[in-house]
Design a protein around this motif. Sequence first.
Motif, mmCIF file in Angstrom:
data_model
loop_
_atom_site.group_PDB
_atom_site.id
_atom_site.type_symbol
_atom_site.label_atom_id
_atom_site.label_comp_id
_atom_site.label_asym_id
_atom_site.label_seq_id
_atom_site.Cartn_x
_atom_site.Cartn_y
_atom_site.Cartn_z
ATOM 1 N N TYR A 13 0.850 -1.195 0.000
ATOM 2 C CA TYR A 13 0.000 0.000 0.000
ATOM 3 C C TYR A 13 0.887 1.246 0.000
ATOM 4 N N ALA A 31 2.879 -4.679 7.905
ATOM 5 C CA ALA A 31 1.462 -4.575 7.538
ATOM 6 C C ALA A 31 1.271 -4.096 6.100
ATOM 7 N N ALA A 345 -1.349 -2.802 13.029
ATOM 8 C CA ALA A 345 -2.032 -3.569 11.978
ATOM 9 C C ALA A 345 -3.504 -3.184 11.865
ATOM 10 N N ASP A 346 -4.146 -2.892 13.002
ATOM 11 C CA ASP A 346 -5.555 -2.490 12.960
ATOM 12 C C ASP A 346 -5.727 -1.170 12.212
ATOM 13 N N THR A 349 -5.357 -1.790 8.463
ATOM 14 C CA THR A 349 -6.557 -2.429 7.899
ATOM 15 C C THR A 349 -7.654 -1.390 7.707
ATOM 16 N N GLU A 350 -7.833 -0.543 8.720
ATOM 17 C CA GLU A 350 -8.878 0.480 8.643
ATOM 18 C C GLU A 350 -8.594 1.483 7.522
ATOM 19 N N VAL A 352 -6.997 0.927 4.693
ATOM 20 C CA VAL A 352 -7.255 0.330 3.380
ATOM 21 C C VAL A 352 -8.761 0.178 3.158
ATOM 22 N N GLU A 353 -9.471 -0.243 4.186
ATOM 23 C CA GLU A 353 -10.930 -0.380 4.054
ATOM 24 C C GLU A 353 -11.598 0.974 3.847
#
Lengths: 367, 367
Positions: A13, A31, A345-346, A349-350, A352-353
């Motif tokens: 990313y 990540a 990591a959380d 993830t957030e 990218v979402e």
Amino acid sequence: MRTELCETLGIEYPIVGFTPSEHVAAAISKAGGLGVLGCVRFNDAEELDAVLDWMDANTGGRPYGVDIVMPAKIPTEGTQVDIEKLIPEEHKAFVERTLRDLGVPELPQNVEERAGVLGWLHSVARSHVEVALKHPIKLIANALGSPPVDVIEQAHSHGVPVAALAGKAEHAARHVANGVDFIVAQGHEAGGHTGEIGSMVLLPEIVDAVEAPVLAAGGIGSGRQAAAALALGASGVWMGSTWLATQEYLETMPSSAAMQSALVDATSSDTVRTRIYTGKPARLLKTKWTAAWEAEDAPKPLPMPLQNILVSHAHNRLHEANDPQLVSMPAGQIIGRIKEIRPVADIMTELVEGYEQALARLDKTRG
Amino acid sequence: MRTELCETLGIEYPIVGFTPSEHVAAAISKAGGLGVLGCVRFNDAEELDAVLDWMDANTGGRPYGVDIVMPAKIPTEGTQVDIEKLIPEEHKAFVERTLRDLGVPELPQNVEERAGVLGWLHSVARSHVEVALKHPIKLIANALGSPPVDVIEQAHSHGVPVAALAGKAEHAARHVANGVDFIVAQGHEAGGHTGEIGSMVLLPEIVDAVEAPVLAAGGIGSGRQAAAALALGASGVWMGSTWLATQEYLETMPSSAAMQSALVDATSSDTVRTRIYTGKPARLLKTKWTAAWEAEDAPKPLPMPLQNILVSHAHNRLHEANDPQLVSMPAGQIIGRIKEIRPVADIMTELVEGYEQALARLDKTRG
């Protein structure tokens, strides 16, 4: 969420994360982003070397970078003793009085005084580059704009690209003319050294002013903001403040609980752009310490590097005071978004979402 | 480029254009946006009535709105004579001295002195609402946040929604609790009254804080920036500074060539946020006039409405001086993008095309 930057840097990313913590940097790289370790905290190049050894062993072969603090013009340097002579007594007295008025305890006997100054010196930043280039780094970023041309050439001779912060389009163009490969467009919202132009205006100006890829910094903390940055023409985002509120940060800096608590409580109005940290305008968390420097009786901050020398002992005492109201910490307006301390990591993830959701929302606006 | 705002307001693109010029407002509406006419220049409600008659005849049935300047709390008002007694002699002397030092000529005999103050008074703003509601307006926007609840109810009883500017999420929530229908999220980059939080941070904060649709203001001047705003969750954009550099603006204000020339020359660094225009922080074009107020010997600006009364005669003289270095004009950081004076329709076309291009660029980033 992919741009050409992902191929260039070998990342999943286009999210670059600046942090003074090796634990956070490694977690960002693992990540799928590029963790960039801030070197200014290392007065001793051997200490940096050991931490980069740790990075090599703990990033699972994922790419990472380093961040140095080096002005393009080489300043005259003396020993720390020489430099300290340049600090007016009035300033020293103000700092002492303020610490007393705020009830900041003396440093405990068992806490080693950290000089806090040397990382800002040119010679020390050069030693950071020397050491970092012995490791498989993928980026050298300079927080003070373009490094000197010979440093850029040194990095390039090792196949390492160089990024430089810019708060104006004309500065970005100058950096690229010096050989810099990426520009970090640092909007007014950003923590640390920052200019007056907001990200919404600055980013497209810099994108249009240079051929080089541009990373958006200042106000980026969510996937929506990453989508906005890429809509404005950025090739990726550069985030700093967000990573201060991570569990991994505490692994490197266990005594940072007060700072993290202050970030969780802060709103986007709780930062201030001031010269009290380094002598150049930098955005800090608003605390009783920053307020004291805004009082009528406060002296004007000294120029770089004197101001940081002046306050380095105070920074140590403020840190050890372990009080959210007495933190001295660079932080951007995005801290208003921080509601809890989370694993890196959380957050990734957030991001990218949130990015995908923003694009889906934009899809619905097509004519 | 469509959002639900297009249905609500009956417009083709979710682009709202604020302007003190009826020629510009009509052109924005005819080009598919919503032209919003600033009323603060009308001291006389009958004058506003006549201009709105002109709007009705020249917008081809397209929707338009008006912008008023009304605090939520009703201030104590006196006559202009009473109020002028509150202005310190030191301030009057500074203004006179500055005009002399800058070589600003006296007003020519044939130029009528415009009071420049009354539009800021509550009673005058109320008369603007009264008059505007007799016309087929589609929006009342208030530049000072929520108007009093009875004014909102008055608008609603005519089926007219109300928009209010906000520079903080908590203000936006308060406006909506008062009954306001749309929030204009005014980022730090914006011209005129503006807060400290940059658009990149402010906009998603306000979007999350209120159920009402949010218009992004501050730093919006291109399709890319509109795409960024919608990625951040806005339902549309609110633009002001961009329209100052239009051919239509000159039709309303033929003596604005110096101001337009200054805008074409300015970069995004050539604005300053200062209290010298109204008493509240507002972003202005940086000129010799704003510099004079930053000098060591300058007095602190007075509170609203006294500061605007203090400088209204100076504003008239500065305007008539017809010198780009002596303009007193609210303008946002986006003016760095202004390179020529263009027709409104060209700007609208470019906005829509730039928006589509930004979305096409984002399409390529999908994972």
